[in-house]
Scaffold this motif. Sequence first.
Motif, PDB file in Angstrom:
ATOM      1  N   UNK A 288       0.988  -1.306  -0.036  1.00  0.00           N
ATOM      2  CA  UNK A 288      -0.067   0.119  -0.061  1.00  0.00           C
ATOM      3  C   UNK A 288       0.753   1.195  -0.111  1.00  0.00           C
ATOM      4  N   UNK A 289       1.969   1.165   1.010  1.00  0.00           N
ATOM      5  CA  UNK A 289       2.775   2.334   0.842  1.00  0.00           C
ATOM      6  C   UNK A 289       3.624   2.664  -0.383  1.00  0.00           C
ATOM      7  N   UNK A 290       3.900   1.511  -0.997  1.00  0.00           N
ATOM      8  CA  UNK A 290       4.432   1.502  -2.328  1.00  0.00           C
ATOM      9  C   UNK A 290       3.709   2.025  -3.458  1.00  0.00           C
ATOM     10  N   UNK A 291       2.418   1.675  -3.415  1.00  0.00           N
ATOM     11  CA  UNK A 291       1.433   1.985  -4.523  1.00  0.00           C
ATOM     12  C   UNK A 291       1.097   3.549  -4.276  1.00  0.00           C
ATOM     13  N   UNK A 292       1.091   3.898  -3.133  1.00  0.00           N
ATOM     14  CA  UNK A 292       0.954   5.390  -2.908  1.00  0.00           C
ATOM     15  C   UNK A 292       2.005   6.028  -3.230  1.00  0.00           C
ATOM     16  N   UNK A 293       3.215   5.876  -2.968  1.00  0.00           N
ATOM     17  CA  UNK A 293       4.457   6.483  -3.209  1.00  0.00           C
ATOM     18  C   UNK A 293       4.648   6.479  -4.974  1.00  0.00           C
ATOM     19  N   UNK A 294       3.993   5.372  -5.610  1.00  0.00           N
ATOM     20  CA  UNK A 294       4.247   5.540  -7.274  1.00  0.00           C
ATOM     21  C   UNK A 294       3.226   6.474  -7.649  1.00  0.00           C
ATOM     22  N   UNK A 295       1.900   6.486  -7.110  1.00  0.00           N
ATOM     23  CA  UNK A 295       1.056   7.361  -7.589  1.00  0.00           C
ATOM     24  C   UNK A 295       1.444   8.787  -7.297  1.00  0.00           C
ATOM     25  N   UNK A 296       1.984   9.083  -6.282  1.00  0.00           N
ATOM     26  CA  UNK A 296       2.695  10.489  -6.113  1.00  0.00           C
ATOM     27  C   UNK A 296       3.681  10.868  -7.233  1.00  0.00           C
TER      28      UNK A 296
END
Length: 101
Positions: free
Chosen positions: A8-16
């Motif tokens: 979830x953290x990695x997905x959020x970081x990629x989206x940012x």
Amino acid sequence: MGGSQDRTDRTRWVKLVVAAEVVVAAVIRAVVLWRPVAVLDRVFVLDDTYYTLGIARSMAHGHGPTTDGHTLTNGFQPLLAFVMVPVYWFTNNPDAGLRAD
């Protein structure tokens, strides 16, 4: 439990990161569009661009792929010329293709 949180953290970081890249690209394009044509000509436009835009303008006015209105040519990038033809249906301004590209 920790594995799903990491994803979830990695997905959020990629989206940012992707959102930031989109914003930066939009700002760069906006700045380029508001520059005078003389500046764009010096900095970005290659000599062959005017050749291709001239051919696109000729095709839009029914002369076919020609630079002088009489002699046909095949020494140009056809995809760019075909994409730019509709721009010259509406105007005969030679700089219109630079603004539409």
